[in-house]
Scaffold this motif. Structure first.
Motif, PDB file in Angstrom:
ATOM      1  N   ASP A 326      36.225  13.434  -3.050  1.00  0.00           N
ATOM      2  CA  ASP A 326      35.784  13.975  -4.417  1.00  0.00           C
ATOM      3  C   ASP A 326      34.766  15.023  -4.265  1.00  0.00           C
ATOM      4  O   ASP A 326      33.940  15.000  -5.383  1.00  0.00           O
ATOM      5  CB  ASP A 326      35.231  12.778  -5.000  1.00  0.00           C
ATOM      6  CG  ASP A 326      35.516  12.935  -6.634  1.00  0.00           C
ATOM      7  OD1 ASP A 326      36.111  13.805  -6.970  1.00  0.00           O
ATOM      8  OD2 ASP A 326      34.973  11.956  -7.278  1.00  0.00           O
ATOM      9  N   TYR A 327      34.458  15.846  -3.362  1.00  0.00           N
ATOM     10  CA  TYR A 327      33.295  16.669  -3.240  1.00  0.00           C
ATOM     11  C   TYR A 327      33.765  17.883  -3.947  1.00  0.00           C
ATOM     12  O   TYR A 327      34.902  18.348  -4.213  1.00  0.00           O
ATOM     13  CB  TYR A 327      33.011  17.125  -1.771  1.00  0.00           C
ATOM     14  CG  TYR A 327      32.293  16.284  -0.644  1.00  0.00           C
ATOM     15  CD1 TYR A 327      31.918  14.884  -1.100  1.00  0.00           C
ATOM     16  CD2 TYR A 327      31.603  16.802   0.317  1.00  0.00           C
ATOM     17  CE1 TYR A 327      31.062  14.183  -0.322  1.00  0.00           C
ATOM     18  CE2 TYR A 327      30.665  15.978   0.927  1.00  0.00           C
ATOM     19  CZ  TYR A 327      30.610  14.726   0.777  1.00  0.00           C
ATOM     20  OH  TYR A 327      29.658  13.843   1.436  1.00  0.00           O
ATOM     21  N   VAL A 328      32.630  18.579  -4.368  1.00  0.00           N
ATOM     22  CA  VAL A 328      32.973  20.013  -4.955  1.00  0.00           C
ATOM     23  C   VAL A 328      33.159  20.799  -4.063  1.00  0.00           C
ATOM     24  O   VAL A 328      32.376  21.018  -3.281  1.00  0.00           O
ATOM     25  CB  VAL A 328      31.354  20.200  -5.976  1.00  0.00           C
ATOM     26  CG1 VAL A 328      31.630  21.737  -6.558  1.00  0.00           C
ATOM     27  CG2 VAL A 328      31.086  18.795  -7.029  1.00  0.00           C
ATOM     28  N   PRO A 329      34.247  21.581  -4.213  1.00  0.00           N
ATOM     29  CA  PRO A 329      34.560  22.541  -3.034  1.00  0.00           C
ATOM     30  C   PRO A 329      33.654  23.424  -2.762  1.00  0.00           C
ATOM     31  O   PRO A 329      33.446  23.998  -1.704  1.00  0.00           O
ATOM     32  CB  PRO A 329      36.053  22.918  -3.519  1.00  0.00           C
ATOM     33  CG  PRO A 329      36.047  22.873  -4.984  1.00  0.00           C
ATOM     34  CD  PRO A 329      35.200  21.587  -5.260  1.00  0.00           C
ATOM     35  N   PHE A 330      33.016  24.374  -3.963  1.00  0.00           N
ATOM     36  CA  PHE A 330      32.385  25.364  -3.615  1.00  0.00           C
ATOM     37  C   PHE A 330      30.885  25.179  -3.742  1.00  0.00           C
ATOM     38  O   PHE A 330      30.105  25.850  -3.204  1.00  0.00           O
ATOM     39  CB  PHE A 330      32.866  26.480  -4.805  1.00  0.00           C
ATOM     40  CG  PHE A 330      34.017  26.818  -4.605  1.00  0.00           C
ATOM     41  CD1 PHE A 330      34.421  27.713  -3.490  1.00  0.00           C
ATOM     42  CD2 PHE A 330      34.941  26.904  -5.808  1.00  0.00           C
ATOM     43  CE1 PHE A 330      35.990  28.242  -3.582  1.00  0.00           C
ATOM     44  CE2 PHE A 330      36.123  27.354  -5.535  1.00  0.00           C
ATOM     45  CZ  PHE A 330      36.677  28.124  -4.624  1.00  0.00           C
ATOM     46  N   LEU A 331      30.382  24.055  -4.182  1.00  0.00           N
ATOM     47  CA  LEU A 331      29.061  23.585  -4.101  1.00  0.00           C
ATOM     48  C   LEU A 331      28.623  23.043  -2.859  1.00  0.00           C
ATOM     49  O   LEU A 331      27.490  23.278  -2.298  1.00  0.00           O
ATOM     50  CB  LEU A 331      28.698  22.627  -5.421  1.00  0.00           C
ATOM     51  CG  LEU A 331      27.494  22.301  -5.632  1.00  0.00           C
ATOM     52  CD1 LEU A 331      26.729  23.611  -6.051  1.00  0.00           C
ATOM     53  CD2 LEU A 331      27.181  21.418  -6.741  1.00  0.00           C
ATOM     54  N   THR A 332      29.531  22.341  -2.301  1.00  0.00           N
ATOM     55  CA  THR A 332      28.971  21.661  -0.964  1.00  0.00           C
ATOM     56  C   THR A 332      29.962  21.931   0.311  1.00  0.00           C
ATOM     57  O   THR A 332      31.373  21.604   0.029  1.00  0.00           O
ATOM     58  CB  THR A 332      28.785  20.039  -1.214  1.00  0.00           C
ATOM     59  OG1 THR A 332      28.163  20.071  -2.526  1.00  0.00           O
ATOM     60  CG2 THR A 332      28.386  19.094  -0.117  1.00  0.00           C
ATOM     61  N   SER A 333      29.576  22.362   1.062  1.00  0.00           N
ATOM     62  CA  SER A 333      30.294  22.699   2.240  1.00  0.00           C
ATOM     63  C   SER A 333      30.098  22.081   3.628  1.00  0.00           C
ATOM     64  O   SER A 333      30.695  21.998   4.595  1.00  0.00           O
ATOM     65  CB  SER A 333      30.263  24.319   2.971  1.00  0.00           C
ATOM     66  OG  SER A 333      28.985  24.471   3.054  1.00  0.00           O
ATOM     67  N   THR A 334      29.030  20.880   3.648  1.00  0.00           N
ATOM     68  CA  THR A 334      28.738  20.133   4.468  1.00  0.00           C
ATOM     69  C   THR A 334      29.241  18.633   3.911  1.00  0.00           C
ATOM     70  O   THR A 334      28.917  17.991   2.897  1.00  0.00           O
ATOM     71  CB  THR A 334      27.067  19.981   4.829  1.00  0.00           C
ATOM     72  OG1 THR A 334      26.880  21.349   5.124  1.00  0.00           O
ATOM     73  CG2 THR A 334      26.915  19.070   5.856  1.00  0.00           C
ATOM     74  N   ALA A 335      29.877  17.826   4.949  1.00  0.00           N
ATOM     75  CA  ALA A 335      30.068  16.578   4.420  1.00  0.00           C
ATOM     76  C   ALA A 335      29.079  15.480   5.544  1.00  0.00           C
ATOM     77  O   ALA A 335      29.011  15.632   6.752  1.00  0.00           O
ATOM     78  CB  ALA A 335      31.656  16.220   5.014  1.00  0.00           C
ATOM     79  N   GLY A 336      28.687  14.462   4.920  1.00  0.00           N
ATOM     80  CA  GLY A 336      28.087  13.618   5.573  1.00  0.00           C
ATOM     81  C   GLY A 336      26.822  12.802   4.661  1.00  0.00           C
ATOM     82  O   GLY A 336      26.755  13.196   3.339  1.00  0.00           O
ATOM     83  N   ALA A 337      26.021  12.156   5.278  1.00  0.00           N
ATOM     84  CA  ALA A 337      25.091  11.329   4.483  1.00  0.00           C
ATOM     85  C   ALA A 337      23.595  12.110   5.005  1.00  0.00           C
ATOM     86  O   ALA A 337      23.474  12.279   5.825  1.00  0.00           O
ATOM     87  CB  ALA A 337      25.108   9.956   4.707  1.00  0.00           C
ATOM     88  N   ARG A 338      22.824  12.316   3.916  1.00  0.00           N
ATOM     89  CA  ARG A 338      21.507  12.721   3.977  1.00  0.00           C
ATOM     90  C   ARG A 338      20.459  11.733   3.989  1.00  0.00           C
ATOM     91  O   ARG A 338      20.448  10.912   2.982  1.00  0.00           O
ATOM     92  CB  ARG A 338      21.182  13.819   3.084  1.00  0.00           C
ATOM     93  CG  ARG A 338      19.888  14.749   3.349  1.00  0.00           C
ATOM     94  CD  ARG A 338      20.272  15.772   4.355  1.00  0.00           C
ATOM     95  NE  ARG A 338      19.014  16.583   4.446  1.00  0.00           N
ATOM     96  CZ  ARG A 338      18.854  17.600   5.338  1.00  0.00           C
ATOM     97  NH1 ARG A 338      19.885  17.890   6.125  1.00  0.00           N
ATOM     98  NH2 ARG A 338      17.819  18.289   5.429  1.00  0.00           N
ATOM     99  N   LEU A 339      19.554  11.571   4.988  1.00  0.00           N
ATOM    100  CA  LEU A 339      18.662  10.412   5.068  1.00  0.00           C
ATOM    101  C   LEU A 339      17.346  10.720   5.370  1.00  0.00           C
ATOM    102  O   LEU A 339      17.315  11.874   6.148  1.00  0.00           O
ATOM    103  CB  LEU A 339      18.920   9.362   5.783  1.00  0.00           C
ATOM    104  CG  LEU A 339      19.103   9.427   7.291  1.00  0.00           C
ATOM    105  CD1 LEU A 339      18.605   8.234   8.009  1.00  0.00           C
ATOM    106  CD2 LEU A 339      20.535   9.893   7.762  1.00  0.00           C
TER     107      LEU A 339
END
Length: 695
Positions: A326-339
């Motif tokens: 369900d990621y926004v295709p053009f807004l986010t190109s990185t997949a993962g969790a940020r901590l």
């Protein structure tokens, strides 16, 4: 009778008061006259006599030898004394300059104690769920697809597809191609120029290789600039982010929160030590870059949780579902969790200080603690709580502690409001201001780009913001492994799907699962402390050098320098000055007092000589109108009674120029008796031990 008695008493009191004031004035007059006598008399030496007296009586070794030795040794000791005195002065200058430089030295100490577990902030790499924001980004996504198609396939005709696009967004900040085959006359090509020449130019550009740039204009397009990119990917991402910022800045904050990932969907499992936890133990904040973020053990409303023991078994274990599908295709190109790990009550600047955890893996993070203690004024410009920083802290709504990141971002937002008349969406909104958007502020993108690239703006904010005097840093050791394994993947996903969605089917996938394991590697912590470089130890033991020293806390929180450090710094200076003086000259503080005394005597002698010189100068000026000695009284009387009188010595007569022939000579008064006892004596010969005689 009563009134008469009262008036008599008052009159008597006034008479006594006047006598008392007169007596006080007499005493002051006597004291001043006595001081004048002493000043005129001086120390009673000439310069030569004073130097000889000093060399004979001083406790400094060199000057004594100058007087006592023979001629040759006198010269030798004179040269040695001057040389060593110069060395002492040079060394004193070095130490005083070092003292005034306020230099610091850094010491490292290691302690061991039970520590509070750090605050842990976790976010999804995608700020929003695409299913929730698709209606807002529909026109922008269609325009982005057309832009990429034009760049990737310049030979094709796209006239029909272009007619359905909404060019309102494109007109503000378009993407262009710049053909630099002729560097002196670059050609700017519009991606949506569908005429024959435009298509041919784009084909030539794709063949030769052109730069992709974003065109930013202001003042109705009269002033434009181009932001160049070396990669189409980077250009498309930056352009899309800029347009998405314009869209999201007009959406209310509560709707933005609803569009992000909820805690119950992101956090699948939680365990702290041996105690179970859930998403309810996390505090939610909205971050413009990452949407909904969740903080564990923030300590805002509850006490910080301590860690029972070091090791992976006593840390925080999390299982997250990032929902990558369900990621926004053009807004986010990185997949993962940020901590990010940070102190309690501090705002997480996760974009700058956070790390990514990859999906389909278990990420283990071992933590070591470094405590930084910086010295404040005058050694550095650090601040304890930010109250002395001339920048409004826009992150104070989170009731957090001061940090230099918060100050720099608050300063940039102030500059943005001052120069562009609107606030940027990625920073907190001050009261009474509006976020930038293309409708109300059409020139904001150009203004923002110029401000972000301005070196003067960065220097201004860096100069106004100071670092914190006390800081805690968490050093992380990161390791990763595939999780879950292929053999356990099926049953783990079944259980997690059942727990979250109450579904017998698997609703999770390896592409969306992230497992985190955060723990203290050991309870040893390092304290990196600044101390005065020119420091000495006193009789009081300095606990800062001990492995486990107790920290002194400010009321605002944080650790303060020990109160005896300033004393130790002064002792360092005095001991070094005295050591150099004793080593090179064999002197002490008493020798310095003797030297000060002779300086005062020199000043007195000089003042007496200047007073005597000025007096003699006035006397010479008074006698300048006579060619010879002044006339006697008998000569003046005879000249007054007998106008034909001529003195035997012409020079003894009165000055004829002073008495013109038309003017009568002055009548002399009664001449004073010629008694030696009545001759006026200078004040310096009057010497009396009593104050009455001095008068």
């Amino acid at each position: 009778m009563t009134g008469t008695s009262w008036a008599a008493g008052l009159l008597s009191y006034l008479v006594q008061l006047s006598w008392a004031c007169a007596g006080a004035r007499m005493q002051v007059k006597k004291y001043l006259l006595k001081c004048l006598h002493r000043l005129q008399k001086g120390p009673g030496y000439t310069y030569k006599e004073l130097l000889v007296w000093y060399c004979n009586n001083t406790n400094t070794h060199g000057p004594k030898r100058i007087i006592c030795e023979g001629p040759k040794k006198k010269a030798m000791w004179f040269v040695l004394t001057l040389l060593f005195a110069a060395l002492v002065c040079w060394q004193w200058g070095v130490f005083i300059r070092t003292y005034l430089n306020w230099e610091v030295s850094v010491s490292l100490s290691i302690g061991f104690k039970t520590m509070d577990f750090p605050a842990v902030t976790v976010c999804n790499a995608s700020p929003f769920r695409y299913s929730k924001v698709k209606h807002l980004l529909k026109d922008l996504d269609e325009l982005m697809d057309a832009v990429l198609e034009r760049i990737l396939s310049p030979e094709s005709s796209h006239a029909n597809a272009t007619n359905a696009l909404n060019f309102t967004i494109w007109s503000h900040t378009p993407l262009v191609l710049i053909n630099e085959q002729n560097p002196h006359h670059p050609v700017v090509l519009d991606l949506f120029g569908d005429n024959h020449n435009g298509s041919a130019s784009r084909r030539a550009c794709s063949t030769q290789g052109c730069k992709v740039a974003m065109k930013l204009c202001s003042l109705n397009g009269t002033v434009c600039t181009f932001q160049n990119f070396t990669s189409v990917t980077r250009a498309a991402t930056e352009w899309y982010l800029l347009q998405a910022t314009n869209i999201f800045s007009q959406v209310p904050s509560h709707e933005l929160v609803e569009m992000g990932y909820p805690a119950e969907q992101l956090i699948l499992a939680c365990l702290f030590g041996a105690e179970p936890c859930s998403y309810r133990n996390f505090t939610s904040i909205f971050h413009p870059d990452y949407g909904n973020c969740y903080i564990f053990n923030w300590g805002m409303t509850e006490k910080a949780l301590p860690s029972a023991n070091p090791g992976a078994e006593f840390g925080l274990k999390l299982i997250l579902d990032i929902g990558q599908e369900d990621y926004v295709p053009f807004l986010t190109s990185t997949a993962g969790a940020r901590l990010m790990l940070h102190e309690q009550r501090s705002y997480p600047f996760i974009k700058d200080e956070g790390i990514y955890a990859m999906s389909g893996t278990e990420t283990s993070i071992g933590v070591l603690v470094d405590k930084l203690e910086r010295k404040g004024q005058p050694y550095s410009q650090c601040t304890v709580n930010g109250s002395d920083v001339p920048v409004r802290n826009l992150y104070s709504n989170y009731t957090t502690t001061y940090s230099i990141q918060a100050c720099i971002r608050s300063c940039f937002q102030d500059q943005m409001i001052h120069n562009c008349s609107c606030a940027h969406y990625l920073y907190p909104l001050p009261p009474g201001e509006k976020y930038c958007n293309n409708q109300e502020f059409p020139d904001w993108a150009y203004c923002y780009s110029e401000l972000r690239m301005s070196v003067a703006q960065r220097e201004t904010c860096i100069g106004m913001c100071t670092e914190s005097c006390n800081d805690t840093q968490y050093k992380m050791t990161i390791s990763m492994a595939d999780w879950p394994s292929e053999s356990s993947e099926d049953w783990i996903f079944h259980i997690l799907s059942q727990e979250r969605d109450q579904s017998p089917n698997i609703t999770l996938s390896r592409e969306g699962i992230v497992k985190l394991n955060i723990y203290f590697q050991e309870f040893n912590y390092r304290t990196i402390e600044e101390s005065a470089a020119n420091n000495v130890r006193l009789g009081i033991p300095d606990t800062s050098a001990l492995p486990c020293h107790p920290f002194t806390l400010h009321p605002e929180g944080g650790e303060s320098p020990r109160p005896n450090r300033g004393i130790r710094k002064i002792v360092w200076l005095l001991s070094n000055l005295g050591g150099q003086f004793g080593f090179w000259m064999g002197g002490s503080v008493l020798c310095l007092i003797e030297f000060a005394e002779i300086i005062i005597d020199f000043v007195w002698i000089t003042i007496v000589k200047l007073v005597a010189f000025s007096r003699s100068l006035r006397q010479r000026r008074a006698q300048a109108r006579y060619d010879g000695p002044p006339p006697t009284v008998a000569e003046l009387v005879e000249a007054h009674t007998n106008f034909g009188f001529q003195s035997d010595v012409a020079s003894h007569g009165p000055d004829t120029a002073a008495y013109p022939s038309e003017q009568t000579l002055p009548i002399p008064g009664t001449p004073p008796p010629n008694y030696d006892s009545l001759r006026l004596q200078p004040l310096d010969v009057v010497e009396s031990d009593s104050e009455g005689d001095a008068i």
